[in-house]
Design a protein around this motif. Structure first.
Motif, short mmCIF file in Angstrom:
data_model
loop_
_atom_site.label_atom_id
_atom_site.label_comp_id
_atom_site.label_asym_id
_atom_site.label_seq_id
_atom_site.Cartn_x
_atom_site.Cartn_y
_atom_site.Cartn_z
N TRP A 1 23.17 46.48 39.75
CA TRP A 1 23.54 47.88 39.64
C TRP A 1 22.55 48.78 40.40
O TRP A 1 22.96 49.72 41.07
CB TRP A 1 23.58 48.28 38.17
CG TRP A 1 24.04 49.69 37.95
CD1 TRP A 1 23.27 50.81 37.85
CD2 TRP A 1 25.39 50.13 37.83
NE1 TRP A 1 24.05 51.91 37.65
CE2 TRP A 1 25.37 51.53 37.64
CE3 TRP A 1 26.62 49.48 37.86
CZ2 TRP A 1 26.51 52.27 37.49
CZ3 TRP A 1 27.76 50.24 37.69
CH2 TRP A 1 27.70 51.62 37.51
N LYS B 1 30.45 49.54 40.27
CA LYS B 1 29.65 50.70 40.65
C LYS B 1 30.30 51.45 41.81
O LYS B 1 30.35 52.69 41.83
CB LYS B 1 28.24 50.28 41.03
CG LYS B 1 27.34 51.44 41.38
CD LYS B 1 25.95 51.01 41.72
CE LYS B 1 25.10 52.23 42.10
NZ LYS B 1 23.74 51.84 42.44
N GLN C 1 31.77 55.38 41.82
CA GLN C 1 31.25 56.41 42.71
C GLN C 1 32.36 57.09 43.52
O GLN C 1 32.13 58.14 44.08
CB GLN C 1 30.22 55.81 43.68
CG GLN C 1 28.94 55.43 43.01
CD GLN C 1 27.97 54.73 43.94
OE1 GLN C 1 28.34 54.25 45.00
NE2 GLN C 1 26.72 54.66 43.52
#
Length: 116
Positions: A55, A111, A115
């Motif tokens: 991450w 992730k 985003q």
């Protein structure tokens, strides 16, 4: 919360905490497995360390930590997982690395999707 100092050394240490904490978790799992003579066969603690690194530092660092997690499991005696698999440590190690690599891919892709 980021450090207030613009000093580059502090910035490196601040970013390195996401490598130090998972490495400490892997070391703790390895030491506990070695001291109690009962290896940790669950993927969960290894997956947490790999997921944290993935991450915060990306896929390459995640794959490196997947390898470290596999080596930590091997060092504590988690392989073979069953008596019938004696002599198949390489295969079990590769399978464990594959599972931890899936954690890396899942966390990294999650992730990226977050985003967007």
């Amino acid at each position: 919360m980021k450090p207030g100092s613009p000093d580059p050394t502090h910035q490196v240490l601040w970013n390195a905490r996401w490598l130090i904490a998972p490495a400490a978790l892997l070391a703790l799992v390895a030491v506990l497995g070695w001291m109690t003579d009962t290896p940790v066969c669950s993927l969960f603690p290894y997956g947490i360390a790999v997921g944290l690194v993935s991450w915060h530092h990306g896929m390459k660092a995640g794959f490196v930590f997947a390898g470290l997690g596999t080596l930590a499991a091997l060092a504590t005696g988690a392989f073979p997982s069953h008596e019938g698999l004696r002599g198949q440590e390489l295969g079990e190690g590769l399978y464990t690395y594959l599972k931890l690599s899936a954690v890396v891919l899942g966390v990294t892709l999650g992730k990226r999707a977050r985003q967007r």
